[in-house]
Design an enzyme around this catalytic site. Structure first.
Site, PDB file in Angstrom:
ATOM      1  N   MET A   1      28.094  24.996 -24.980  1.00  0.00           N
ATOM      2  CA  MET A   1      28.883  24.326 -25.988  1.00  0.00           C
ATOM      3  C   MET A   1      30.367  24.555 -25.680  1.00  0.00           C
ATOM      4  SD  MET A   1      29.014  24.801 -30.123  1.00  0.00           S
ATOM      5  CE  MET A   1      29.289  26.528 -30.141  1.00  0.00           C
ATOM      6  N   PRO A   2      31.051  23.580 -25.106  1.00  0.00           N
ATOM      7  CA  PRO A   2      32.483  23.728 -24.842  1.00  0.00           C
ATOM      8  C   PRO A   2      33.284  23.781 -26.143  1.00  0.00           C
ATOM      9  CG  PRO A   2      31.557  21.911 -23.584  1.00  0.00           C
ATOM     10  CD  PRO A   2      30.518  22.337 -24.562  1.00  0.00           C
ATOM     11  N   TYR A   3      34.316  24.588 -26.113  1.00  0.00           N
ATOM     12  CA  TYR A   3      35.236  24.713 -27.242  1.00  0.00           C
ATOM     13  C   TYR A   3      36.649  24.559 -26.691  1.00  0.00           C
ATOM     14  CZ  TYR A   3      37.964  26.827 -30.996  1.00  0.00           C
ATOM     15  OH  TYR A   3      38.889  27.056 -31.985  1.00  0.00           O
TER      16      TYR A   3
END
Length: 67
Positions: A1-3
């Site tokens: 999950m990229p942030y």
């Protein structure tokens, strides 16, 4: 999950521009890293110009000085 966390000055962007940033960053992560757009998080923090400094001076002062 990229942030992804984008920081801009509070007076800098409209709601439409911020939507475009979120969509564009999400697309970039999909295109370059093959990330799932449904799990990509983009947060935009808006900072007051009195709380943002460059070269030892606040952005508020720099703008008043034409820098």
């Amino acid at each position: 999950m990229p942030y992804v966390n984008i920081k801009i000055t509070r007076d800098g962007a409209t709601a439409e521009q911020k939507e475009a940033l979120i969509a564009g960053v999400t697309k970039l992560l999909v295109d370059v890293l093959n990330k799932n757009p449904n799990t990509t998080v983009v947060v935009i923090d808006e900072v007051e110009t009195d709380n943002w400094g460059i070269g030892g001076t606040t952005v508020t002062k720099r703008r008043k000085q034409g820098l």
